[in-house]
Design a protein around this motif. Sequence first.
Motif, mmCIF file in Angstrom:
data_model
loop_
_atom_site.group_PDB
_atom_site.id
_atom_site.type_symbol
_atom_site.label_atom_id
_atom_site.label_comp_id
_atom_site.label_asym_id
_atom_site.label_seq_id
_atom_site.Cartn_x
_atom_site.Cartn_y
_atom_site.Cartn_z
ATOM 1 N N ASN A 6 -3.268 16.188 6.306
ATOM 2 C CA ASN A 6 -4.277 15.585 7.187
ATOM 3 C C ASN A 6 -4.879 14.342 6.561
ATOM 4 O O ASN A 6 -5.148 13.347 7.237
ATOM 5 N N ILE A 7 -5.100 14.388 5.248
ATOM 6 C CA ILE A 7 -5.655 13.235 4.539
ATOM 7 C C ILE A 7 -4.650 12.088 4.525
ATOM 8 O O ILE A 7 -5.000 10.921 4.732
ATOM 9 N N LEU A 8 -3.386 12.417 4.302
ATOM 10 C CA LEU A 8 -2.338 11.390 4.259
ATOM 11 C C LEU A 8 -2.043 10.821 5.638
ATOM 12 O O LEU A 8 -1.594 9.681 5.768
ATOM 13 N N GLY A 9 -2.268 11.641 6.658
ATOM 14 C CA GLY A 9 -1.913 11.212 8.007
ATOM 15 C C GLY A 9 -0.425 11.309 8.268
ATOM 16 O O GLY A 9 0.089 10.712 9.218
ATOM 17 N N SER A 10 0.282 12.055 7.430
ATOM 18 C CA SER A 10 1.731 12.241 7.595
ATOM 19 C C SER A 10 2.148 13.503 6.849
ATOM 20 O O SER A 10 1.383 14.057 6.052
ATOM 21 N N ASN A 11 3.372 13.943 7.094
ATOM 22 C CA ASN A 11 3.864 15.169 6.469
ATOM 23 C C ASN A 11 4.272 14.934 5.021
ATOM 24 O O ASN A 11 4.770 13.856 4.660
ATOM 25 N N LEU A 12 4.066 15.952 4.202
ATOM 26 C CA LEU A 12 4.591 15.928 2.842
ATOM 27 C C LEU A 12 6.101 16.120 2.891
ATOM 28 O O LEU A 12 6.626 16.739 3.830
ATOM 29 N N PRO A 13 6.819 15.628 1.897
ATOM 30 C CA PRO A 13 8.266 15.874 1.872
ATOM 31 C C PRO A 13 8.556 17.362 1.669
ATOM 32 O O PRO A 13 7.712 18.122 1.172
ATOM 33 N N LYS A 14 9.734 17.780 2.054
ATOM 34 C CA LYS A 14 10.124 19.183 1.951
ATOM 35 C C LYS A 14 10.004 19.698 0.523
ATOM 36 O O LYS A 14 9.592 20.844 0.280
ATOM 37 N N SER A 15 10.313 18.848 -0.457
ATOM 38 C CA SER A 15 10.268 19.263 -1.862
ATOM 39 C C SER A 15 8.858 19.617 -2.311
ATOM 40 O O SER A 15 8.671 20.413 -3.237
ATOM 41 N N ALA A 16 7.833 19.036 -1.670
ATOM 42 C CA ALA A 16 6.449 19.335 -2.049
ATOM 43 C C ALA A 16 6.088 20.771 -1.724
ATOM 44 O O ALA A 16 5.210 21.365 -2.357
ATOM 45 N N MET A 76 0.842 -1.200 0.000
ATOM 46 C CA MET A 76 0.000 0.000 0.000
ATOM 47 C C MET A 76 0.873 1.244 0.000
ATOM 48 O O MET A 76 1.830 1.342 0.752
ATOM 49 N N SER A 77 0.548 2.200 -0.873
ATOM 50 C CA SER A 77 1.320 3.427 -0.980
ATOM 51 C C SER A 77 0.920 4.419 0.107
ATOM 52 O O SER A 77 -0.239 4.476 0.533
ATOM 53 N N LYS A 78 1.883 5.209 0.520
ATOM 54 C CA LYS A 78 1.623 6.280 1.484
ATOM 55 C C LYS A 78 0.574 7.249 0.956
ATOM 56 O O LYS A 78 -0.151 7.888 1.732
ATOM 57 N N TYR A 79 0.468 7.340 -0.385
ATOM 58 C CA TYR A 79 -0.412 8.329 -0.997
ATOM 59 C C TYR A 79 -1.785 7.764 -1.384
ATOM 60 O O TYR A 79 -2.597 8.467 -1.975
ATOM 61 N N ASP A 80 -2.046 6.505 -1.028
ATOM 62 C CA ASP A 80 -3.358 5.919 -1.322
ATOM 63 C C ASP A 80 -4.510 6.694 -0.686
ATOM 64 O O ASP A 80 -5.575 6.836 -1.298
ATOM 65 N N PRO A 81 -4.366 7.210 0.551
ATOM 66 C CA PRO A 81 -5.475 7.992 1.119
ATOM 67 C C PRO A 81 -5.849 9.205 0.276
ATOM 68 O O PRO A 81 -7.023 9.572 0.189
ATOM 69 N N LEU A 82 -4.855 9.838 -0.374
ATOM 70 C CA LEU A 82 -5.147 10.977 -1.249
ATOM 71 C C LEU A 82 -5.917 10.506 -2.478
ATOM 72 O O LEU A 82 -6.892 11.147 -2.902
ATOM 73 N N ARG A 83 -5.475 9.387 -3.060
ATOM 74 C CA ARG A 83 -6.189 8.841 -4.223
ATOM 75 C C ARG A 83 -7.636 8.514 -3.859
ATOM 76 O O ARG A 83 -8.575 8.851 -4.600
ATOM 77 N N GLU A 84 -7.837 7.881 -2.707
ATOM 78 C CA GLU A 84 -9.190 7.502 -2.292
ATOM 79 C C GLU A 84 -10.047 8.735 -2.016
ATOM 80 O O GLU A 84 -11.245 8.757 -2.328
ATOM 81 N N HIS A 85 -9.441 9.769 -1.438
ATOM 82 C CA HIS A 85 -10.185 11.003 -1.172
ATOM 83 C C HIS A 85 -10.642 11.651 -2.473
ATOM 84 O O HIS A 85 -11.815 12.048 -2.607
ATOM 85 N N LEU A 86 -9.747 11.737 -3.439
ATOM 86 C CA LEU A 86 -10.104 12.338 -4.724
ATOM 87 C C LEU A 86 -11.168 11.513 -5.444
ATOM 88 O O LEU A 86 -12.074 12.056 -6.080
ATOM 89 N N ALA A 87 -11.076 10.193 -5.346
ATOM 90 C CA ALA A 87 -12.053 9.326 -6.011
ATOM 91 C C ALA A 87 -13.449 9.512 -5.437
ATOM 92 O O ALA A 87 -14.444 9.322 -6.131
ATOM 93 N N ARG A 88 -13.529 9.898 -4.156
ATOM 94 C CA ARG A 88 -14.840 10.093 -3.527
ATOM 95 C C ARG A 88 -15.459 11.451 -3.840
ATOM 96 O O ARG A 88 -16.666 11.626 -3.722
ATOM 97 N N LEU A 89 -14.626 12.423 -4.202
ATOM 98 C CA LEU A 89 -15.136 13.770 -4.444
ATOM 99 C C LEU A 89 -16.050 13.800 -5.666
ATOM 100 O O LEU A 89 -15.798 13.132 -6.666
ATOM 101 N N GLU A 90 -17.105 14.593 -5.575
ATOM 102 C CA GLU A 90 -18.005 14.772 -6.710
ATOM 103 C C GLU A 90 -17.789 16.121 -7.391
ATOM 104 O O GLU A 90 -18.404 16.403 -8.413
ATOM 105 N N ASP A 91 -16.933 16.955 -6.807
ATOM 106 C CA ASP A 91 -16.628 18.251 -7.413
ATOM 107 C C ASP A 91 -15.708 18.072 -8.617
ATOM 108 O O ASP A 91 -15.066 17.028 -8.794
ATOM 109 N N VAL A 92 -15.640 19.118 -9.438
ATOM 110 C CA VAL A 92 -14.749 19.117 -10.595
ATOM 111 C C VAL A 92 -13.394 19.711 -10.229
ATOM 112 O O VAL A 92 -12.362 19.298 -10.755
#
Length: 257
Positions: free
Chosen positions: A28-38, A1-17
């Motif tokens: 907050n969605i990932l449950g962890s910090n983004l890397p410094k480069s982000a 399982m990828s660290k970024y799966d929660p982001l993918r799942e969140h986007l898949a649930r959204l109905e907005d464009v």
Amino acid sequence: MSKYDPLREHLARLEDVVWAAKLDDVENILGSNLPKSAREHRTWWANSGGSLVHQNAWLDAGWRVERTDLNRDVVVFRRLRIGGTALAGSNGTARPRVREKGSDAERRLAKAMPALRQPVTVTLRAEWTTLGDLHKVPCSATNIPQGPGIVRAVSLREGEPSSLIFPAVSVQTCYSRLRKAMKEDGPEKDSSLLVSLGLNRTTPVECDAVKLGNAWLLTDGRGRKANFEDQTERNLVAQLLYLQELQAGRAAQLLAE
């Protein structure tokens, strides 16, 4: 399982464009910090995909990053659907459409719940088979079932019937143990059993049983035979019989198998 799966799942649930997200929201969605480069490089938010796991998270969900404003810690995602496909990036490379499992499942579940919340009546129909006087009927009697079932031993307490309910893997084995405990020369451990049941070796006891095939579970008028081969279902029937004794105003005790 990828660290970024929660982001993918969140986007898949959204109905907005379009979804304008603060980087703190993404964390907050990932449950962890983004890397410094982000937070420092716009290229981290490119739509290249390939071996870049974090970019595949939004591309696989059918979204792409439209723009970033790292000075304000904002990234803007846009859903991109053309002809039933999601575009991976500005080069127009088509990626397979990902079904929005989350939102679809939520809608189907919400639609199903009203029917599940309707009032329900669960009842038991059981037929008792007479085993007889515990002091007189031998364990080898032909009317003692060998298979699983529910045994009831009835005695008088303060002049009123009192029932002991036993779910049993074998009706015959359960009856045999009770009968041996009643004998004057029975083992001491069986004498202790009688005491725990509130009986003694001179107490008159009548026994009967619900044998395999003689119990039906009914739900809103539709029923099926109880499966006494299954311990959970056997215990369920014993509990319902115990409650029936209490509702009839009789003293009763439910024994563990």
